[in-house]
Design an enzyme around this catalytic site. Structure first.
Site: not given
Length: 280
Positions: A22, A73, A133
């Site tokens: 990240s 999430k 996608g």
């Protein structure tokens, strides 16, 4: 407008699994430095869905906010006191703001971050668009397109289940979504805006089909960069928005929500991200 006290001892972090890759700590720390928030720190923690509730319970009042990546999430939503309309629309929270009275509020900065990244490249309205996608990022892309696309969005997917899912998101978000099989994905390039939400390597076979005069490509990947598709797009003088653009713009909004300081230092955050990527 409120702002954080420069010497406040406050903490923030990004959570997810895997998390070592990240760039969020680089971006947020650059923001704190530019804003003079000497008492603020930002870290990363490897946290799975099973670990999340315990991690949240262990936070004290020094914590101001959390950034969330996969697979947290959606898992975080039942653990919060409330979420914003944008987070509810896509059932995904990437930002948690923590107040000293213990309240936890979820938000989604990916959606306005996408809109801001496109606007920065001069894309404010299109009459149709394509998404490559499906999945969580694709649903955020649909939500963002709902703010700038005046016509249909065609999603190119690999299964009937994914097609049904994308049409369902379209109905929920008020976006006219058509679906097509991934075998026809080269037709996506006829659209003035193409959003690629697939994992690394998934669009490599589409490179030969990039037209001579492409529109705008928004490729949500940022490492490695450029992707073969983005490189081919640039060679043909098409406009490209990168995953780093998205990451920076959504992080700007996170910094503003967590610290109360606005505007967050976009240029300093982008420069830090670019430097970190160049060193990988």
């Amino acid at each position: 407008m409120t702002s954080a006290t420069r010497t406040d001892r406050r903490r923030a972090a990004v959570l997810g699994s895997p998390i070592a890759h990240s760039l969020s700590p680089v971006l947020h720390r650059a923001a704190y430095a530019a804003l003079g928030l000497t008492g603020w720190s930002y870290d990363r923690f490897e946290v799975t869905e099973g670990d999340l509730a315990g991690f949240l319970q262990g936070l004290d009042t020094s914590w101001a906010g959390l950034s969330l990546t996969m697979p947290l999430k959606r898992a975080v939503i039942p653990l919060l006191d409330g979420i914003s309309d944008s987070a509810a629309a896509v059932e995904a929270v990437n930002t948690v703001v923590l107040t000293e009275d213990g309240r936890r509020t979820g938000d989604n900065t990916d959606i306005p971050g996408m809109v801001a990244a496109l606007r920065e490249r001069g894309v404010e309205k299109v009459d149709h668009a394509a998404v490559l996608g499906a999945g969580a990022t694709a649903s955020s892309a649909l939500a963002a397109l709902g703010r700038i696309c005046t016509g249909p969005v065609t999603a190119y997917v690999r299964s009937r289940a994914r097609a049904d899912e994308m049409r369902g998101w379209g109905e929920r978000l008020g976006v006219e979504v058509h679906t097509a099989d991934w075998a026809e994905a080269a037709h996506a390039f006829d659209a003035p805006l193409v959003v690629a939400t697939t994992p690394a390597g998934a669009t490599d076979t589409l490179v030969p089909y990039v037209p001579e005069r492409p529109g705008t490509l928004f490729d949500v990947l940022y490492d490695p960069w450029p992707t073969p598709l983005a490189a081919a797009w640039t060679e043909r003088d098409g406009s490209v928005v990168s995953g780093l653009d998205l990451l920076v713009h959504q992080a700007v909004l996170q910094v503003e929500r967590m610290t109360g300081c606005s505007p967050a230092p976009l240029a300093a955050m982008r420069a830090a991200g670019e430097e970190a990527l160049a060193g990988r």
